[in-house]
Design an enzyme around this catalytic site. Structure first.
Site, PDB file in Angstrom:
ATOM      1  CG  ASP A  79      -1.718  -1.064   1.318  1.00  0.00           C
ATOM      2  OD1 ASP A  79      -1.899  -1.607   0.388  1.00  0.00           O
ATOM      3  OD2 ASP A  79      -2.773  -1.019   2.232  1.00  0.00           O
ATOM      4  CG  HIS A 138       2.424  -9.106  -0.018  1.00  0.00           C
ATOM      5  ND1 HIS A 138       1.730 -10.000   0.577  1.00  0.00           N
ATOM      6  CD2 HIS A 138       1.979  -7.983   0.943  1.00  0.00           C
ATOM      7  CE1 HIS A 138       1.279  -9.664   1.823  1.00  0.00           C
ATOM      8  NE2 HIS A 138       1.228  -8.548   1.860  1.00  0.00           N
ATOM      9  CB  SER A 240      10.212   2.861   4.584  1.00  0.00           C
ATOM     10  OG  SER A 240      11.771   3.200   4.089  1.00  0.00           O
TER      11      SER A 240
END
Length: 272
Positions: A79, A138, A240
Site C-alpha cells: 500500500d 509482497h 518507508s
C-alpha cells in the site's frame, strides 16, 4: 562507517515501539495512533488486540486480499503513494520531479556492473509508504530471488518534503537490494529503503540481515529461492519506500506519479 544520528534516533523509537507498556496504556497508545494517523483497520484485527506499537505497524490481514491470478499481471507489492515512476534515462531515475538519482548508485557495490546495465533505460517505480499505510511487502509477480544485499546507511525521512530537499536520498539511506528474475527471465530489483524511525526492515527468507544494527555491508546469494505472486516476505517497522527497477521491455506500466495504490492492485502488464 560510524552510526548516523538518524539511526540512533530510530533505535530509540524502535525500543519504545517494541515494548509492551501494560494492557490499558498499550490500548491507549494503539488507539491514539490509529486515530491520529487515520489508519483504515477494516482488513485487520482491532487496534487494542496488538501487544505493541510495532505489532500494530506490522499487522497482517485477517483474510488475504484478492488479486489477479493472470501470470502476466504485475501487482503492487504494498500500500503506497507512487511518488515517481517512468523510464530510466541511461542510469538515471527520478527521486522527485526535477531531482534524479543514479540507479547504479542505489544498487550499490554488491550488484555487478553487468546486472546493473540490465535495467539501464528500463522502468522505475518509487512506492512511498506513509506511517498510516499497511507496512508489509509482497512479491509483485512470480519471481526468483538471486541475491540480497544489505547496505547500511543513514535514515533520513523519505516523505515528499525530504525527497524535494535531500539530494541522493535513496543512495544515502540504509537499504536492502533484492536482485530478481521474472518467470520470463527478465531481471528486476526491489530496493527496500529505510527511513527515520524505521528501526528494522525484515526479510523473512534472510534472517541474517539485521538492519539498523550492523554497520558493514553484507550480501547473500541463492540458487533455488522462489516467491509466488502475493507472497509476504517481510515488513517495515513504520513507513518507508520501495524502489522497483525493471529491465527494458519487461512491463508496460498502468500507473503514473501521484497515484495511491494498494497491495494486490494490478499496476503493470508483463510483456510476452
Amino acid at each position: 562507517m560510524k552510526q548516523h544520528f538518524t539511526s540512533a534516533l530510530s533505535q530509540t523509537f524502535g525500543r519504545f515501539a517494541s515494548k509492551e507498556h501494560g494492557k490499558n496504556f498499550q490500548k491507549m497508545i494503539n488507539r491514539t495512533y490509529v486515530k491520529a494517523m487515520g489508519l483504515d483497520m477494516s482488513d485487520f484485527e482491532a487496534p487494542e488486540s496488538y501487544p505493541t506499537l510495532n505489532a500494530l505497524f506490522t499487522r497482517k490481514f485477517r483474510h488475504m486480499r484478492k488479486y489477479s491470478t493472470d501470470p502476466l499481471d504485475m501487482i503492487s507489492p504494498c500500500d503506497s503513494l507512487i511518488t515517481e515512476c517512468g523510464v530510466i534515462e541511461e542510469d538515471l531515475a527520478l527521486q522527485i520531479k526535477g531531482m534524479s538519482y543514479s540507479v547504479d548508485g542505489v544498487l550499490g557495490d554488491g550488484i555487478t556492473a553487468e546486472s546493473k546495465k540490465n535495467v539501464h533505460n528500463g522502468l522505475f517505480v518509487n512506492f512511498y509508504l506513509s506511517p498510516r499505510d499497511y507496512h508489509r511487502y509482497h512479491a509483485p509477480l512470480d519471481m526468483q530471488v538471486l541475491r540480497a544485499v544489505h547496505i547500511p546507511g543513514k535514515l533520513y525521512p523519505v516523505n515528499i518534503p525530504s525527497l524535494k530537499k535531500q539530494v541522493n536520498l535513496f543512495i544515502e539511506n540504509e537499504r536492502v537490494v533484492l536482485e530478481c528474475l521474472s518467470s520470463e527471465g527478465k531481471r528486476f530489483f526491489l530496493i527496500l529503503v529505510g527511513a527515520l524511525n524505521v528501526g528494522e526492515m525484515e526479510i523473512s527468507f534472510e534472517p541474517r540481515i539485521r538492519t539498523n544494527t550492523v554497520l558493514t555491508p553484507s550480501q547473500y546469494s541463492y540458487k533455488d529461492l522462489y516467491l509466488s505472486k502475493g507472497d509476504d516476505f517481510g515488513c517495515f517497522r513504520m513507513g518507508s519506500t520501495i524502489v522497483m527497477l525493471c529491465e527494458s521491455n519487461m512491463v508496460d506500466l498502468g500507473i503514473s506519479s501521484g497515484h495511491n495504490v494498494r497491495f494486490g492492485q494490478t499496476i503493470a502488464r508483463i510483456t510476452s
